[in-house]
Design an enzyme around this catalytic site. Structure first.
Site, PDB file in Angstrom:
ATOM      1  N   HIS A 258      -3.309   6.485   2.728  1.00 59.48           N
ATOM      2  CA  HIS A 258      -3.789   5.225   2.141  1.00 59.48           C
ATOM      3  C   HIS A 258      -5.170   4.912   2.715  1.00 59.48           C
ATOM      4  O   HIS A 258      -5.374   4.996   3.921  1.00 59.48           O
ATOM      5  CB  HIS A 258      -2.787   4.111   2.467  1.00 59.48           C
ATOM      6  CG  HIS A 258      -3.336   2.736   2.246  1.00 59.48           C
ATOM      7  ND1 HIS A 258      -3.986   2.380   1.086  1.00 59.48           N
ATOM      8  CD2 HIS A 258      -3.346   1.637   3.050  1.00 59.48           C
ATOM      9  CE1 HIS A 258      -4.383   1.123   1.181  1.00 59.48           C
ATOM     10  NE2 HIS A 258      -4.006   0.652   2.358  1.00 59.48           N
TER      11      HIS A 258
ATOM     12  N   ASN B  88     -10.372  -1.163   0.130  1.00 60.41           N
ATOM     13  CA  ASN B  88      -8.917  -1.008   0.225  1.00 60.41           C
ATOM     14  C   ASN B  88      -8.301  -1.540  -1.066  1.00 60.41           C
ATOM     15  O   ASN B  88      -8.320  -2.739  -1.323  1.00 60.41           O
ATOM     16  CB  ASN B  88      -8.424  -1.788   1.446  1.00 60.41           C
ATOM     17  CG  ASN B  88      -6.905  -1.722   1.621  1.00 60.41           C
ATOM     18  OD1 ASN B  88      -6.176  -1.378   0.685  1.00 60.41           O
ATOM     19  ND2 ASN B  88      -6.438  -2.067   2.810  1.00 60.41           N
TER      20      ASN B  88
ATOM     21  N   CYS C  86       0.818  -1.223   0.000  1.00 62.99           N
ATOM     22  CA  CYS C  86       0.000   0.000   0.000  1.00 62.99           C
ATOM     23  C   CYS C  86       0.847   1.266   0.000  1.00 62.99           C
ATOM     24  O   CYS C  86       0.322   2.371  -0.153  1.00 62.99           O
ATOM     25  CB  CYS C  86      -0.938  -0.017   1.199  1.00 62.99           C
ATOM     26  SG  CYS C  86      -1.786  -1.588   1.376  1.00 62.99           S
TER      27      CYS C  86
END
Ligand code: UT7
Length: 323
Positions: free
Chosen positions: A248, A278, A112
């Protein structure tokens, strides 16, 4: 020369999956998912749709929306943990598909934090004089590497891609960057297709994502609150100078806790978690693009990007939006 982000483009697969989808697979509810994560929907790729396809569409959308010629791009940096294959790299597949004959092509494995790593590397490549036009992409088909029997993680992930073009310019807009890793937490978030050990722990070779959610949650909030301050100091800025914060999008509660810890109103955070879930390396460009599209991010705004995740790793920068 300095590094300037001059264009952005995104793409998400057509198939939209709501939270009720999971109620037939595992013991969960739309209410739990929304209240614990902020996720309402996510997009899933079709069986025959891969990271290279999403990346190509994001790059073509960027070229179309900003009237950019990609034929003279001289490097493609592609951040992903869900590559079409380990080799060839997705970046090389894309180089061929886009017909960018002379470009170097490299995949980045920083989960990420991958997009932030990509922007930082592109800045260095341009400011060293080695390259002039770098395409940085974060792209994932996490639905293909999700363990749908694990209720603590399967509800989180989604698919998508985001691309930015970083060009050499007299006056750049990519500020100082931070990049870091804490390999001692590798066993808290991993994906492995072969039996192996991380930090002395035997890990499952499922080819699917495993995450110790609670541990990563705490690490993200504590460490990223700290690192945001390091990033601001490096750029000689205070939090009051920041117009938009793009962490993020791992979990809405992490975003809220980070805003509180760093001292920025949550209204100034741009997120992609609610609509896309996500999406790992794609989450920051997706959120930034949505903020631009909604007319929130304006020319001259200072935007702080901060990625974190598997590795454990993190990366961030401050961009003065100028396109
Ligand atoms: O992108 C890379 C970085 N990743 C992250 O930063 C992710 C960080 N972690 C998280 O986002 C959160 O930890 C999760 C969303 C994964 C989990 O949320 P949580 O608030 O930390 O939940 P928890 O693990 O503390 O579990 C709370 C309860 C447990 O039940 P008990 O033990 O209290 O009875 C779980 O079994 O919620 C239960 N639970 C669920 N219930 C309904 C866990 N998953 C589910 C589910 N549906 N899907």
């Amino acid at each position: 020369m300095q590094a300037k982000i001059t264009a952005i483009g995104t793409y998400a697969p057509e198939q939209v999956i709501d939270n009720h989808y999971f109620e037939n697979l595992i013991e969960t509810s739309d209410e739990w998912i929304q209240s614990r994560t902020g996720i309402k929907t996510r997009h899933f790729a079709r069986l025959n749709e891969f990271t290279s396809d999403l990346s190509e569409k994001a790059a073509l959308n960027l070229a179309r929306d900003y009237n950019k010629d990609l034929s003279d791009v001289d490097f493609i940096l592609l951040a992903t943990v869900s590559h079409d294959h380990v080799m060839p790299s997705v970046a090389a597949v894309l180089q061929h598909r886009l017909g960018i004959a002379q470009a170097g092509a490299l995949d980045i494995s920083a989960a990420c934090a991958g997009f932030g790593y990509g922007v930082s590397l592109a800045k260095g490549m341009i400011e060293s004089g080695m390259h002039r036009k770098v395409l940085v992409i974060g792209a994932e088909v996490l639905s293909k590497v999700t363990d749908f029997s694990d209720r603590t993680s399967c509800i989180l992930f989604g698919d998508g891609a985001g691309a930015v073009l970083v060009e050499a310019a007299e006056k750049g807009n990519v500020g100082a960057c931070i990049v870091g890793a804490e390999g001692n937490g590798g066993q808290d978030l991993y994906m492995s297709s072969q039996s192996t050990m991380i930090n002395g722990e035997l890990i499952k070779a499922s080819g699917k994502i495993y995450q110790n959610g609670r541990k990563v949650f705490k690490w993200a909030v504590n460490r990223m609150t700290e690192q945001a301050k390091v990033l601001l100091d490096k750029n000689n800025l205070t939090i009051d100078d920041i117009d938009w914060f793009v962490p993020h999008s791992a979990n809405m509660r992490i975003i809220e806790a980070l805003c509180k810890g760093i001292g920025i109103p949550v209204e100034k955070a741009l997120e992609s978690i609610s609509v896309y879930g996500n999406t790992s390396s794609a989450s920051i460009p997706l959120a930034l693009y949505e903020g631009i599209k909604a007319g929130k991010v304006k020319k001259g705004d200072k935007v702080m990007l901060l990625g974190f995740g598997g590795g454990l790793s993190y990366a961030g920068t401050v961009v003065e939006w100028g396109v």
